[in-house]
Design an enzyme around this catalytic site. Structure first.
Site, PDB file in Angstrom:
ATOM      1  N   GLU A   1       6.036   4.682   7.226  1.00  0.00           N
ATOM      2  CA  GLU A   1       5.581   5.791   6.392  1.00  0.00           C
ATOM      3  C   GLU A   1       6.367   7.066   6.682  1.00  0.00           C
ATOM      4  OE1 GLU A   1       0.984   4.430   5.522  1.00  0.00           O
ATOM      5  OE2 GLU A   1       1.389   5.731   7.228  1.00  0.00           O
TER       6      GLU A   1
ATOM      7  N   THR B   1      -8.142  10.178   0.198  1.00  0.00           N
ATOM      8  CA  THR B   1      -8.493  11.054  -0.910  1.00  0.00           C
ATOM      9  C   THR B   1      -7.349  11.291  -1.881  1.00  0.00           C
ATOM     10  OG1 THR B   1      -7.956  12.958   0.478  1.00  0.00           O
ATOM     11  CG2 THR B   1     -10.255  12.239   0.422  1.00  0.00           C
TER      12      THR B   1
ATOM     13  N   ASN C   1      -0.762  10.423   5.698  1.00  0.00           N
ATOM     14  CA  ASN C   1      -1.994   9.995   6.377  1.00  0.00           C
ATOM     15  C   ASN C   1      -3.061  11.067   6.395  1.00  0.00           C
ATOM     16  OD1 ASN C   1      -1.678   7.154   7.556  1.00  0.00           O
ATOM     17  ND2 ASN C   1       0.307   8.104   7.895  1.00  0.00           N
TER      18      ASN C   1
ATOM     19  N   THR D   1       0.380  -6.738  13.458  1.00  0.00           N
ATOM     20  CA  THR D   1       0.800  -5.447  12.916  1.00  0.00           C
ATOM     21  C   THR D   1       1.182  -5.422  11.435  1.00  0.00           C
ATOM     22  OG1 THR D   1       3.104  -5.702  13.646  1.00  0.00           O
ATOM     23  CG2 THR D   1       1.592  -4.694  15.177  1.00  0.00           C
TER      24      THR D   1
ATOM     25  N   THR E   1       0.868  -1.187   0.000  1.00  0.00           N
ATOM     26  CA  THR E   1       0.000   0.000   0.000  1.00  0.00           C
ATOM     27  C   THR E   1       0.902   1.234   0.000  1.00  0.00           C
ATOM     28  OG1 THR E   1      -0.226  -0.248   2.405  1.00  0.00           O
ATOM     29  CG2 THR E   1      -2.031  -1.071   1.038  1.00  0.00           C
TER      30      THR E   1
ATOM     31  N   LYS F   1       3.836  -7.063   4.016  1.00  0.00           N
ATOM     32  CA  LYS F   1       3.614  -5.654   3.700  1.00  0.00           C
ATOM     33  C   LYS F   1       3.323  -4.960   5.010  1.00  0.00           C
ATOM     34  CE  LYS F   1       0.354  -3.453   3.372  1.00  0.00           C
ATOM     35  NZ  LYS F   1      -0.286  -2.488   4.360  1.00  0.00           N
TER      36      LYS F   1
END
Length: 409
Positions: free
Chosen positions: A278, A409, A404, A192, A155, A181
């Site tokens: 991230e 969107t 995040n 997790t 992702t 992933k």
């Protein structure tokens, strides 16, 4: 024991494929299929989040049933979480589609389903069924297919994560590999992320489950990116027993060797997930040594890598060691802070920050040099016992907020 290429296809009898179902950006592969013609024993661990995604519920039931498993179908882009009966029906339809593609030689109850992505959206089942048809035709045990499958389940990951090892049991070469992933919504409450492990080792279901459940405690449960435990966390291992070793049915030397191999694969994949958090610019490790108990060591290490303030300091290359002591203090572990020694260490060197309750003068320029390196470890010596634990995390950057803030969107 040596590392080998092939990921989930390193073990004999396992094949993989991937396809673009149109769940995500057009043309981007977003589905993967793993398959073994030989029936597999399966063990699994799943999220502790009370809100459990439909595929977690589906897979838990299959693992608990004791059924053999032949396949795993995975999608990225949509989590199929908080989707009610329609989400559960989607799992059934996808599993049924996989079984149908093999002429119903396998049952829908032998197909695991996994999803990752945005919560609260329904799966485009018809598109995914078309992709399943495509993937069955593309199944191969080649390294390229294994790598493409590991990329299809990503992702916000920036790199795919796969690893495998070869070792010997009762004179036979055997293999264990996996793909994971995980980049965000990562916090150590089992397990997790998504993780799929395959092995050709012959081993009983009971010992397979025991080995997996024990090993996640010091691997996947010791990573944290952002303190959020996903609704979809799944870790499963499939064993088809095709290597020809004498089946492991008791906790003997072969079982010990298998557990060592499992730990090498899991710890490698866990570290790679933490490093790929991230927006991360640092892999941040907390190693606690000399603790009174194993659980205390784990608690302390997890608290340090989970601390928002510490993660921000690591990003800023600021040797603000007080944040580490603070996180240890609220962790719930009982210890004497006046016995603690604290260091930052990596390939560049080692710098002492705090010793036996007293802050130390240190070279700020050297500390900055150490913290500018991509990997940094907080070495915490408790001086109260002999137990050790390691946790892995990453720094907290502006990019994490950007990712995040606009994830849906």
């Amino acid at each position: 024991m040596i590392s080998v290429n092939g990921g989930v296809c390193a073990a004999s009898g396992f094949m993989a494929a991937s396809a673009a179902a149109g769940i995500r950006k057009k043309g981007r592969e977003d589905m993967a299929l793993l398959f073994s013609k030989e029936p597999c024993k399966v063990a699994g661990t799943f999220t502790s989040n009370v809100v459990k995604a439909a595929p977690v519920q589906w897979d838990k039931k299959i693992v608990a049933s004791g059924n053999d498993v032949h396949a795993v179908v995975v999608n990225s882009g949509i989590a199929n979480a908080c989707t009610g009966k329609e989400g559960l029906d989607a799992c059934l339809q996808l599993a049924r589609s996989v079984a149908y593609q093999f002429g119903n030689e396998i049952s829908e109850d032998s197909v695991l389903v996994a999803s990752t992505g945005v919560i609260g959206m329904q799966l485009p089942v018809e598109k995914m069924q078309d992709a399943i048809s495509e993937m069955v035709l593309k199944l191969s045990d080649g390294e390229e297919n294994a790598t493409l499958a590991s990329k299809a389940i990503m992702t916000t990951d920036t790199v795919n994560k796969e690893f495998a090892v070869e070792f010997e049991l009762s004179g036979k070469k055997v293999h264990l590999g996996g793909m994971t992933k995980g980049s965000g919504m990562i916090h150590p409450r089992m397990c997790t992320m998504l993780c799929f492990l395959t092995t050709d080792v012959a081993i009983s279901k009971e010992l397979l489950q025991k080995a997996l459940s024990a090993d996640i405690t010091d691997t996947y449960n010791m990573i944290s990116v952002d303190g959020d435990t996903s609704t979809n966390d799944t870790c499963v291992i499939l064993s088809n027993g095709t290597a020809g070793n004498e089946e492991i049915t008791e906790e003997n030397e072969d079982f010990k060797t298998f557990c060592e191999a499992l730990h090498q694969v899991n710890s490698t994949l866990a570290t790679r997930m933490a490093a790929d958090g991230e927006g991360a610019s640092h892999l941040f490790t907390a190693k606690v040594v000399g603790a009174k108990s194993k659980e205390e060591a784990r608690t302390l290490a997890r608290a340090v890598v989970s601390s928002t303030l510490t993660k921000a300091a690591i990003y800023g290359k600021d040797a603000n060691w007080g944040r580490i002591l603070c996180a240890m203090g609220y962790s719930g572990a009982e210890f004497d802070p006046e016995k603690v020694d604290l260091y930052f260490v990596n390939d560049i060197g080692k710098i002492a920050l705090y010793k036996q309750g007293v802050p130390l003068d240190f070279d700020e320029d050297f500390a900055l040099e150490i913290l500018s390196y991509q990997e940094v470890t907080a070495l915490i010596e408790m001086n109260e016992g002999s137990e050790t634990a390691t946790a892995w995390g990453c720094d907290l950057t502006h990019e994490y907020v950007d990712i995040n803030a606009e994830y849906r969107t």
